[in-house]
Motif scaffolding. Structure first.
Motif, PDB file in Angstrom:
ATOM      1  N   LYS A 210       0.862  -1.188   0.000  1.00  0.00           N
ATOM      2  CA  LYS A 210       0.000   0.000   0.000  1.00  0.00           C
ATOM      3  C   LYS A 210       0.892   1.230   0.000  1.00  0.00           C
ATOM      4  O   LYS A 210       2.104   1.138   0.248  1.00  0.00           O
ATOM      5  N   SER A 211       0.293   2.372  -0.274  1.00  0.00           N
ATOM      6  CA  SER A 211       1.062   3.608  -0.294  1.00  0.00           C
ATOM      7  C   SER A 211       1.388   4.039   1.137  1.00  0.00           C
ATOM      8  O   SER A 211       0.524   3.974   2.016  1.00  0.00           O
ATOM      9  N   ASP A 212       2.600   4.517   1.332  1.00  0.00           N
ATOM     10  CA  ASP A 212       2.937   4.997   2.682  1.00  0.00           C
ATOM     11  C   ASP A 212       2.303   6.356   2.982  1.00  0.00           C
ATOM     12  O   ASP A 212       2.438   6.880   4.086  1.00  0.00           O
ATOM     13  N   LYS A 213       1.608   6.912   1.981  1.00  0.00           N
ATOM     14  CA  LYS A 213       0.882   8.166   2.262  1.00  0.00           C
ATOM     15  C   LYS A 213      -0.310   7.903   3.172  1.00  0.00           C
ATOM     16  O   LYS A 213      -0.755   8.778   3.884  1.00  0.00           O
ATOM     17  N   ASP A 214      -0.844   6.683   3.071  1.00  0.00           N
ATOM     18  CA  ASP A 214      -2.031   6.372   3.863  1.00  0.00           C
ATOM     19  C   ASP A 214      -1.616   5.763   5.197  1.00  0.00           C
ATOM     20  O   ASP A 214      -1.388   4.571   5.316  1.00  0.00           O
ATOM     21  N   ASN A 215      -1.525   6.623   6.197  1.00  0.00           N
ATOM     22  CA  ASN A 215      -1.083   6.158   7.518  1.00  0.00           C
ATOM     23  C   ASN A 215      -2.246   6.070   8.502  1.00  0.00           C
ATOM     24  O   ASN A 215      -2.065   6.073   9.706  1.00  0.00           O
ATOM     25  N   ARG A 216      -3.475   5.970   7.957  1.00  0.00           N
ATOM     26  CA  ARG A 216      -4.658   5.983   8.832  1.00  0.00           C
ATOM     27  C   ARG A 216      -4.615   4.919   9.907  1.00  0.00           C
ATOM     28  O   ARG A 216      -5.024   5.145  11.028  1.00  0.00           O
ATOM     29  N   TYR A 217      -4.176   3.724   9.542  1.00  0.00           N
ATOM     30  CA  TYR A 217      -4.173   2.622  10.521  1.00  0.00           C
ATOM     31  C   TYR A 217      -2.759   2.118  10.749  1.00  0.00           C
ATOM     32  O   TYR A 217      -2.542   0.930  10.941  1.00  0.00           O
ATOM     33  N   GLY A 218      -1.774   3.003  10.679  1.00  0.00           N
ATOM     34  CA  GLY A 218      -0.389   2.551  10.772  1.00  0.00           C
ATOM     35  C   GLY A 218       0.077   2.070   9.411  1.00  0.00           C
ATOM     36  O   GLY A 218      -0.709   2.032   8.457  1.00  0.00           O
ATOM     37  N   LEU A 219       1.367   1.715   9.341  1.00  0.00           N
ATOM     38  CA  LEU A 219       1.940   1.395   8.033  1.00  0.00           C
ATOM     39  C   LEU A 219       2.192  -0.092   7.815  1.00  0.00           C
ATOM     40  O   LEU A 219       2.617  -0.494   6.742  1.00  0.00           O
ATOM     41  N   ASP A 220       1.887  -0.894   8.840  1.00  0.00           N
ATOM     42  CA  ASP A 220       2.271  -2.305   8.680  1.00  0.00           C
ATOM     43  C   ASP A 220       1.169  -3.177   8.090  1.00  0.00           C
ATOM     44  O   ASP A 220       1.379  -4.336   7.806  1.00  0.00           O
TER      45      ASP A 220
ATOM     46  N   ALA B 231       4.410  -0.879   3.131  1.00  0.00           N
ATOM     47  CA  ALA B 231       3.962   0.492   2.848  1.00  0.00           C
ATOM     48  C   ALA B 231       5.112   1.201   2.146  1.00  0.00           C
ATOM     49  O   ALA B 231       6.195   1.351   2.714  1.00  0.00           O
TER      50      ALA B 231
END
Ligand SMILES: Nc1ncnc2c1ncn2[C@@H]1O[C@H](COP(=O)(O)OP(=O)(O)O)[C@@H](O)[C@H]1O
Ligand SMILES: Cc1cn([C@H]2C[C@H](O)[C@@H](COP(=O)(O)O)O2)c(=O)[nH]c1=O
Ligand SMILES: [Zn+2]
Length: 279
Positions: free
Chosen positions: A111-121, A135
């Motif tokens: 997934k894109s690391d821009k989307d950090n809504r629920y963490g990056l893992d 991410a």
């Protein structure tokens, strides 16, 4: 055909013959290693097909690549899932890649690391289902992150939030056409203005299948095709969930735009009145 076949044999030969599970600890959890089942298996994505070149090698099929038969066996796939927010794109992506993994294929999820809504893992759906992922800032970094050996062993690549990857087309082309991967892509086809979002539409001509999902209009319960942004923010990329966005039908999208535009005009007027009062 012969030279392609030879190149693919070379690619396959470079893959380690041991199954990924044995080196999983080196690869971090996001690369899923599942029990290897060498025989052809019927997948939920289509007809029976063998695993990728690397996996074919690990079952002893790659090096013995014979003419037409094995060349076609290495061909990749691209499946695209689009729709507005809350349509179930991530849910569908996770189901599809899990179905592939259940047939014994090796999976990597990005997934894109821009989307950090629920963490990056992990990739997480709006109702909380999750799966570990990589991410990344861009897709071109995937192979380096994984390492060539691990990359060769991946059969299925899932990509969520595809609208945030500018190099989506190039990556999908290489992964499916050159490397024989099954690529499943989920993303927004349109942004809150209903303009095309990122490069998602650019991969439609490359795709084996395209699925456009719909959500439920939050205002009337009919099918929702669009995403309404509830704030006055005008930048294209704005990470958020139900706090910022809602899925809407055509009528409520148009109504919503009028309300948001009217609100913006009132706010601008108020702002200019305050400024002139202060002068
Ligand atoms: N307006 C909404 N707000 C929050 N959650 C919603 C809303 N509408 C649907 N959902 C939930 O979101 C789920 C879909 O989540 P997900 O697969 O992450 O969608 P997408 O990736 O398309 O945004 C639905 O099954 C439903 O449970
Ligand atoms: C419409 C729209 C959305 N976004 C952002 C908002 C979310 O972080 C993601 C979409 O997530 P989902 O898995 O599809 O629910 O994209 C944006 O940046 N700009 C937009 O116009
Ligand atoms: Zn509606």
């Amino acid at each position: 055909m012969r030279s392609i076949c030879a190149m693919r044999s070379l690619l396959a030969a470079s893959a380690a013959s041991t199954f990924l599970r044995s080196s999983a600890s080196l690869l971090r959890p996001p690369l899923f290693a599942l029990p290897f089942r060498p025989q052809l298996s019927s997948t939920r994505l289509g007809e029976a097909r063998p695993v990728s070149a690397a996996a074919a090698k690990s079952r002893g099929g790659g090096a013995g690549c014979s003419e037409m038969e094995d060349c076609s066996a290495h061909s990749g796939e691209i499946h695209v899932i689009v729709g507005p927010m809350f349509a179930g794109k991530t849910t569908a992506l996770l189901r599809r890649v899990q179905a592939e993994a259940d047939t014994g294929r090796t999976l990597a999820l990005i997934k894109s690391d821009k989307d950090n809504r629920y963490g990056l893992d992990s990739v997480v759906t709006h109702d909380g289902t999750k799966m570990a992922c990589w991410a990344l800032p861009d897709l071109s970094s995937f192979q380096d992150k994984l390492g060539a050996e691990a990359y060769n062993k991946v059969d299925v690549i899932g990509i969520d939030e595809a609208q945030f990857f500018d190099d989506l087309r190039d990556f999908c082309c290489k992964a499916a056409d050159r490397d024989g991967k099954i690529v499943v892509v989920a993303g927004l086809d349109g942004d809150y203005k209903r303009n095309k979002f990122g490069s998602v539409l650019d991969i439609i001509p490359l795709a084996d299948s395209v699925t456009k999902l719909t959500a439920r209009c939050e205002l009337c319960g009919r099918r929702a095709f669009f995403t309404l942004r509830k704030t006055g923010d005008t930048k294209t990329e704005l990470i958020g969930g139900a706090d910022v966005y809602m899925p809407v039908c055509r009528q409520h999208y148009l109504d919503g735009q009028i309300v948001i535009e009217a609100t913006r005009i009132v706010l601008d007027l108020e702002r200019s009145t305050v400024t002139s009062d202060l002068k």
